[in-house]
Motif scaffolding. Structure first.
Motif, PDB file in Angstrom:
ATOM      1  N   ALA A 360       0.824  -1.205   0.000  1.00 24.29           N
ATOM      2  CA  ALA A 360       0.000   0.000   0.000  1.00 24.29           C
ATOM      3  C   ALA A 360       0.860   1.257   0.000  1.00 24.29           C
ATOM      4  O   ALA A 360       0.392   2.343  -0.337  1.00 24.29           O
ATOM      5  N   GLU A 361       2.113   1.112   0.383  1.00 25.01           N
ATOM      6  CA  GLU A 361       3.068   2.220   0.429  1.00 25.01           C
ATOM      7  C   GLU A 361       4.413   1.718  -0.071  1.00 25.01           C
ATOM      8  O   GLU A 361       4.696   0.517  -0.005  1.00 25.01           O
ATOM      9  N   ARG A 376       3.650   1.078  -4.614  1.00 28.66           N
ATOM     10  CA  ARG A 376       2.324   0.476  -4.467  1.00 28.66           C
ATOM     11  C   ARG A 376       2.018  -0.431  -5.646  1.00 28.66           C
ATOM     12  O   ARG A 376       2.275  -0.072  -6.792  1.00 28.66           O
ATOM     13  N   ASP A 377       1.461  -1.593  -5.346  1.00 28.81           N
ATOM     14  CA  ASP A 377       1.226  -2.564  -6.422  1.00 28.81           C
ATOM     15  C   ASP A 377      -0.117  -3.267  -6.270  1.00 28.81           C
ATOM     16  O   ASP A 377      -0.286  -4.395  -6.717  1.00 28.81           O
ATOM     17  N   GLY A 378      -1.082  -2.598  -5.655  1.00 23.57           N
ATOM     18  CA  GLY A 378      -2.317  -3.266  -5.268  1.00 23.57           C
ATOM     19  C   GLY A 378      -3.239  -3.647  -6.413  1.00 23.57           C
ATOM     20  O   GLY A 378      -3.269  -3.015  -7.467  1.00 23.57           O
TER      21      GLY A 378
END
Length: 398
Positions: A360-361, A376-378
């Motif tokens: 998320a960060e 971030r890779d959500g």
């Protein structure tokens, strides 16, 4: 100096930039290579040219390399992916009629909100979406989003294959209600007034793997020195691509008729993360729309290949198979990437797989060379993918 010839097949897309830049801006020649580029119109043609020895390597949709290694739709041929040519860079574009029906605004919307509106339309009539190949990230990204908002692919909507070059034509003719393709073809559809961009695929999976450099595994084994030189040339091209002082020159080069044969402005918008959503509108900025070079973006993470395999299993109704999963993940070759760039200034991740979609960060990650930060890779639905538990992941999907 005698240069080693390397023939590379490609489709006219912005993410074919690195082989083009390597050829045209001297990065290949600096490595003792002479790149010859062969333009095709479909991914099937690019793949077949590679398999039958008409090219040495290819700009290819990542899932197609995996499907080829697994023998989907044809006899299996072991494949090697030593370099990722970019992350994301695709979009979902609706026809003008569908855009009006779902109430698209003048900025990129929320995937859940657009999905709910689309579900309501799909309940009233049969919708058809075009993707560039059955085994493409476009197909899997679109299906992932649709299923995540309660729309059943192949039941509530139909998904068909269309070449990126003809996607805008398919929208204009009413053959499809939406497309999921790479740039500049979404932007061309918008500029022609036949479509409106609904979502960037980076909104579905930020940092999602897209095109790769693919080759037959026996090619990589037969001449690893040439493969290493090609990786180094592409890495230098990627570094060049992200420089602010080169973007206009790069856009003009890619736009040429021998490459994309597309408006330079549409290409420039894509590589500077600006998206024109509606005809004539000012482009909106979406950071990392087309992600390149930074955060070891060109590193072939085996966990990315494992996620693509999970979607192949999901949508083909197959049983999960440990051996197939190993073949799929093993198609991505971080060992070749590391060997080529050891001792250079490139960042080299210490691991070959990671938890996908969990960040998320930004966070620091282990590296054997350089300092690695991952952003971030959500996934849009908040799920994470553990490559060590593909079977468990599949059981939890809608």
């Amino acid at each position: 100096m005698t240069l080693t010839r390397v023939r590379i097949g490609f489709l006219p897309l912005v993410d074919a930039a690195l082989p083009i830049l390597a050829r045209e801006r001297g990065f290949a020649e600096a490595q003792g290579l002479a790149i010859e580029l062969v333009r095709d119109a479909t991914w099937a043609a690019v793949r077949d040219r590679l398999l039958y020895g008409h090219s040495d390597a290819a700009h290819l949709v990542a899932p197609l390399a995996i499907a080829t290694a697994l023998g989907r739709d044809r006899p299996a041929v072991p494949m090697a992916v030593p370099f990722v040519l970019g992350l994301n860079g695709n979009a979902v574009t609706f026809s003008m009629r569908l855009a009006e029906e779902v109430g698209l605004g003048d900025r990129l919307g929320d995937p859940h909100v657009i999905g709910a509106a689309l579900k309501a339309v799909a309940a009233t009539r049969r919708l058809r979406f075009g993707v560039v190949h059955r085994y493409s990230s476009h197909n899997y990204m679109l299906r992932y989003w649709l299923a995540g908002v309660g729309i059943r692919p192949d039941t509530d909507v139909e998904i068909v294959v269309t070449s990126p070059l003809f996607a805008a034509d398919a929208l204009a003719a009413g053959d499809v209600d939406g497309i999921c393709v790479g740039e500049p073809w979404n932007s061309i559809a918008v500029d022609r007034g036949v479509g409106r961009i609904a979502l960037a695929t980076a909104q579905i999976w930020r940092r999602g793997v897209e095109k790769v450099l693919a080759m037959r595994a026996d090619t990589a084994e037969r001449d690893p020195a040439t493969v290493a030189r090609l990786i180094r040339a592409l890495h230098a091209a990627a570094e060049h691509f992200v420089r602010a002082d080169t973007v206009e020159d790069t856009a003009a080069l890619l736009a040429e008729s021998r490459y994309l044969d597309a408006p330079a402005d549409a290409v420039l918008r894509a590589i500077t993360d600006r998206i024109r959503l509606t005809p004539g509108a000012e482009p909106v900025h979406y950071p990392d729309f087309m992600f390149q070079h930074r955060e070891a973006a060109n590193f072939p993470w085996r966990s990315q290949a494992a996620w693509l395999y999970s979607q192949m299993v999901r949508w083909e109704g197959m049983a999960f198979d440990e051996r197939d999963a190993a073949v799929a993940a093993g198609t991505f070759r971080p060992d070749l990437y590391r060997a080529a760039l050891a001792g250079s200034g490139a960042v080299l991740p210490g691991a070959s797989s990671k938890l996908e979609g969990a960040l998320a960060e930004p966070i620091g990650a282990g590296a054997t060379q350089g300092r690695l930060m991952l952003g971030r890779d959500g996934f849009f639905d908040g799920r994470a993918f553990d490559p060590d538990d593909v079977a468990g992941y599949l059981k939890g999907l809608p």
